[in-house]
Structures are given as C-alpha cells and as structure tokens.
Design a protein around this motif. Structure first.
Motif, PDB file in Angstrom:
ATOM      1  N   GLU A   1       0.831  -1.198   0.000  1.00  0.00           N
ATOM      2  CA  GLU A   1       0.000   0.000   0.000  1.00  0.00           C
ATOM      3  C   GLU A   1       0.868   1.250   0.000  1.00  0.00           C
TER       4      GLU A   1
ATOM      5  N   THR B   1      -9.863   5.534 -11.443  1.00  0.00           N
ATOM      6  CA  THR B   1      -9.988   5.926 -10.032  1.00  0.00           C
ATOM      7  C   THR B   1      -9.003   7.025  -9.662  1.00  0.00           C
ATOM      8  N   ARG B   2      -7.872   7.119 -10.376  1.00  0.00           N
ATOM      9  CA  ARG B   2      -6.924   8.196 -10.083  1.00  0.00           C
ATOM     10  C   ARG B   2      -7.544   9.568 -10.372  1.00  0.00           C
TER      11      ARG B   2
ATOM     12  N   GLU C   1      -9.551  10.392  -7.401  1.00  0.00           N
ATOM     13  CA  GLU C   1      -8.644  10.828  -6.333  1.00  0.00           C
ATOM     14  C   GLU C   1      -8.309  12.313  -6.483  1.00  0.00           C
TER      15      GLU C   1
ATOM     16  N   ARG D   1      -3.952   4.021  -1.153  1.00  0.00           N
ATOM     17  CA  ARG D   1      -4.208   3.259  -2.374  1.00  0.00           C
ATOM     18  C   ARG D   1      -4.039   1.761  -2.147  1.00  0.00           C
ATOM     19  N   ASN D   2      -4.905   1.008  -2.827  1.00  0.00           N
ATOM     20  CA  ASN D   2      -4.760  -0.442  -2.965  1.00  0.00           C
ATOM     21  C   ASN D   2      -4.615  -1.151  -1.618  1.00  0.00           C
TER      22      ASN D   2
ATOM     23  N   SER E   1      -8.619   4.356  -2.143  1.00  0.00           N
ATOM     24  CA  SER E   1      -8.778   4.184  -3.583  1.00  0.00           C
ATOM     25  C   SER E   1      -8.150   2.867  -4.015  1.00  0.00           C
ATOM     26  N   ASN E   2      -8.979   1.898  -4.331  1.00  0.00           N
ATOM     27  CA  ASN E   2      -8.502   0.594  -4.802  1.00  0.00           C
ATOM     28  C   ASN E   2      -8.549   0.547  -6.323  1.00  0.00           C
ATOM     29  N   GLU E   3      -7.383   0.433  -6.907  1.00  0.00           N
ATOM     30  CA  GLU E   3      -7.269   0.407  -8.371  1.00  0.00           C
ATOM     31  C   GLU E   3      -6.844  -0.968  -8.879  1.00  0.00           C
TER      32      GLU E   3
END
Length: 514
Positions: free
Chosen positions: A243, A294-295, A298, A316-317, A279-281
C-alpha cells in the motif's frame, strides 16, 4: 499581574528588554518583539482594541510597548492571550518561544478570548488585494472623509476609521457588507460566516507542534509524504499489497461544543478535519478487474476537499484487513480540534459491502462503526460523511419514461465499466450525525469511466464546488439531491444509475471554500 505593574510606562523600556520584573519571561517577550514586523504589530494592536482602551494603543510603535499595555490589563499573567494573538496573525513559529517548557498555554475562566468579530476583520484584511483596498477607500470616502481614507494604508486602518464614526461594530455590519459586495464575493462570505456562527466562539491557540511549513496538499500534485499521524504505527503491521499513502496536512486549533443548539454544524477550525480517500485500483483477486479511472476521482476529491478546508490523505490499494485496520486506528484519534470527518471509498462492491484488493468484503457497517459516538467520543455531535463509489448489486437499472438521454459518443461507451462483484445482506447501523452517500441504490451497479473517473464522484465534486462558490447557504442534502438529479438524467451503457444518500444528520451542514 505583578504588584506595581500598572505604573510601568513605556519610558522604562530600554536596551531591547522590558523594564520591570515580568509575569511572563521578559527574554521571551523581547525575542518575540525582535521577530515581529511593524505591520504585524499594527495588526496585533487592532486585534486588542476590545480589551485595551483605544487611546492606550495610540502611539504603540513596537511589540514591547504593546506588551506593557497588555500587562496593565493582566493579559500577560499567562501566555494564553498572547498565543491567541500570534496564532491569529499566523506567526505560529513564535509560539514555540512561549512553550519551551513543553506545556501548551492554558485557558482559564479569567482568560479573555480574542473577539471573533476582530478575527473576522483581520481575515478580510489578509484576503484583500491592493486593488480592492483602493476601491474600498473610494467607496467610503464620502462617509469617512477624504483625509481619513487617504491616511488609511491598510484595510485595518479603514475598519478603525469606520468604528470611530459608528459605521462598523460587532452588531452593525451592514455598511461593511454593502462595500464588500462591490469588491469580492469571497470577502462577503467571510462576514456572513461570522454572522451565521453567532453566538461568538472563542479563539484558541494553535498547538505547539503546528509550524508555518503547513504541508497542505496541492490540488495539482501528490508528493510523497510521511504516514499521517493517526497511522504512525501502521508501519509495523504486515501488508500483502504494498500500500502507498499520500498525506497532506495536520490539524489545527479550536474546539466547538458538541452540543451546539444552532441549526448548522459549527465549522470553526482550520483544517476542518480529515478527508480520507481509500482508492482501490489494482486487485489481486482473480474475479475483480482493475479499476481504471480511479486516479481521476482521487485528484478531484483531493482538490475539492482541500479547498473546503480538509486535510486530505489518499490510501491506495488496501486489502480488506488494511482498510479495517486503518479506519479503526483513525477512530482512536483525538478529534477535539476537528469539525467533521470525511471518508471516501472507491472500490468494487456488492450490497452492503465494498471489496479490498484481495477480494475480501468490508461491510459498510464496519466502515462507520469506528466513528460512532461510543467508540470515538470526540466526534460526538460532529458530522461524519461517507461517500461510497462501488456497486451495490449485480443488476442493471432501467428507467420508466426517462427524459431524452444525454448523448454519449460511441468511443466513450467502450470506456464505461461497472464496480460490481459476489453478495452479503448487511445493513449499516446508524448513529447520530452520519451521512452515507452511495453511488447507487441497493441491488444495482454503478458506473465508472476508465479515463475521466466515476459518474457519481465526479458529479458529487461538481455539485460541492457549485455550492461552495454560491452565495446561497446550501446544505449537503440539497447538494446530494442535485447529484441524484444530474446522475439520474444520464444513460450509461444504455442503463440508468441512481445514487442514494442515507443520513442521521441532526443539523444542516453547509460546506464553503476556505
């Protein structure tokens, strides 16, 4: 105050130190005096006009003389009042000189607070351009007199002249509003916020750890930063995802009552509080696709909530385990100096849950539970906003006699995706002062453009911006109603999407740019 301090005169000041034995450390005061510019001393004098007689402030040329005036009034018996002054003029670097004993200035029942009215006028002075100052002098010249306006070098000078002639006071802001409406709507909003926040809230000093190097986030960049303070121990936790965290700023001063009886939630701190964006990409679960776009969400959330006064952190993630760990750790924070909390989760989801990057479920109930009043008592009575961009089912929503669809180029249709995935039947336990903004109603998919971001988040940010820039005092529910309408107008892959807000707010929440 020490005995005899009332008789101290400015003539006793010499050699860069004050002339009598101090209540506060004279060396500290002398060092503060050396650091302050003449314009800052003038601003401090203006801020003190409600606690020190105006004639006693005339002729004050440096901070040492002002300190003597304050001492006469017993305002230097401790460092609380001086800390308020330095915090207001944003010289938080000098607060360290007052707090070398590692203790914060303490407010007592006898400690007078800075007038919120004067702090409001000081903010107008800070935000006023030279061009607007000249316009203001022209607009007031017929009422103040040409000599008085020409002799006014700053907005604070003009305010002082207006007070002398009865054109301005804490209970008479009409003339000030009239003039500011001709100059800058943002200045008008500063006055209106002050009027809306009556009765006056007391100003409190900034904590000693706050520095002038405020790392507030830029709306155009996301530089690498240390982990946020509430996640300082997360570095010792195992993680399977790699992460990354992109923090932006620390919190600041001032605590409103959690049981304010006004119709609106009090927003008196800067920053207002945390805005956490999860934010999970990229997903490791084989049945969940990566979430392109998703960015963009963000960036948009970061820009809007930073302007609204929040400290934005982007995570993230995260796996399901790390989502829960981070939120539970955050829930243990002290939110006394915060007005609100915002949490945005951008991921795949199903009814009642969102997914970590490992495909495991995080129930919506688990997202909100760490911030209920019995778990996070310092958030009691404060709004807690959760915005969830994720599908809430596998169905596609149609429409009955919809308006003409918004045309979408065929090249764009190929880039629309849904945020769906497998399905528990869980509900969110509601507690007071929560708002849950869902991208879609239960059982249905939500849509995300792989290049420009999700339909819901982008529209949410557009409407928040519209409301924040409007002179109208629109609350968050009005904003979300417009989001519902605008998202509902569109067609996405020939289907519809209808967001759904749920709330237990007990007051109106009005968000304006700061």
């Amino acid at each position: 105050m020490i005995a005899g301090s009332q008789s101290v005169d400015t003539d006793t000041v010499s050699g860069g130190t004050l002339g009598v034995e101090p209540v506060m450390d004279r060396l500290k005061l002398s060092r503060i005096d050396e650091e302050l510019e003449s314009s800052e001393v003038a601003a401090l004098c203006f801020l003190c006009r409600d606690v020190v007689n105006r004639k006693r402030l005339e002729g004050v040329g440096d901070a040492k003389q002002l300190f003597l005036r304050l001492e006469e009034k017993g305002l230097l018996d401790n460092s609380f009042f001086l800390s308020q002054l330095l915090s207001t003029i944003r010289r938080t670097d000098l607060l360290n000189l007052l707090e070398t004993d590692n203790s914060q200035p303490e407010e007592t029942d006898a400690s007078p607070a800075l007038s919120a009215y004067r702090v409001m006028l000081y903010k107008i002075y800070e935000d006023m351009t030279q061009e607007n100052l000249e316009k203001m002098k022209f607009l007031l010249s017929s009422k103040l007199g040409r000599r008085q306006t020409e002799a006014s070098n700053t907005a604070l000078d003009l305010f002082a002249e207006m007070e002398k002639t009865g054109l301005l006071s804490d209970t008479n802001l009409h003339e000030l509003l009239r003039v500011l409406r001709e100059l800058d709507q943002q200045l008008v909003l500063t006055v209106q916020r002050h009027m809306d926040e009556a009765p006056r809230q007391q100003m409190r000093p900034a904590p000693p750890h706050v520095s002038m190097d405020d790392p507030r986030v830029s709306s155009t960049s996301q530089p690498a930063q240390p982990l946020p303070p509430f996640l300082s121990i997360v570095e010792t936790q195992p993680s399977s995802e790699g992460e990354s965290t992109s923090p932006d700023a620390d919190s600041d001063q001032n605590t409103p009552s959690a049981f304010d009886t006004a119709d609106d939630y009090a927003l008196t701190h800067y920053p207002r509080g945390y805005c956490i964006v999860i934010s999970n990409e990229k997903f490791t679960a084989p049945d969940l696709k990566n979430r392109g776009g998703t960015r963009e969400d963000e960036k948009t959330l970061q820009a809007v909530f930073t302007r609204l006064g929040f400290t934005v952190y982007i995570m993230r993630n995260l796996t399901a385990k790390n989502i829960l760990y981070n939120l539970r750790t955050l829930g243990k924070s002290n939110f006394m100096n915060h007005d609100a909390l915002v949490v945005c989760v951008l991921s795949h989801g199903e009814k009642g849950c969102v997914f970590g990057t490992d495909g495991r479920q995080v129930l919506l109930r688990s997202l909100t539970e760490p911030f209920t009043s019995h778990v996070a008592p310092t958030l009691a009575g404060k709004p807690k906003l959760f915005f969830i961009q994720a599908c809430q089912g596998s169905g596609y929503q149609g429409g009955a006699r919809p308006p003409p669809p918004m045309p979408i180029p065929s090249s764009v249709l190929d880039m629309l995706e849904d945020d769906a995935g497998p399905l528990p039947n869980e509900t969110v336990p509601w507690d007071a002062d929560f708002l849950l903004g869902m991208a879609t109603v239960p059982e249905y998919k939500s849509f995300r453009h792989t290049s420009t971001g999700s339909i819901y988040i982008q529209e949410l940010c557009r409407q928040l911006t519209r409301s924040a820039e409007s002179p109208e005092k629109e609350d968050i529910l009005t904003v979300l109603t417009r989001v519902n309408r605008e998202v509902g107008k569109g067609q996405y892959l020939k289907y519809k999407q209808m967001p759904e807000p749920k709330y237990t707010l007990t007051k109106r929440l009005v968000l304006k740019f700061v």
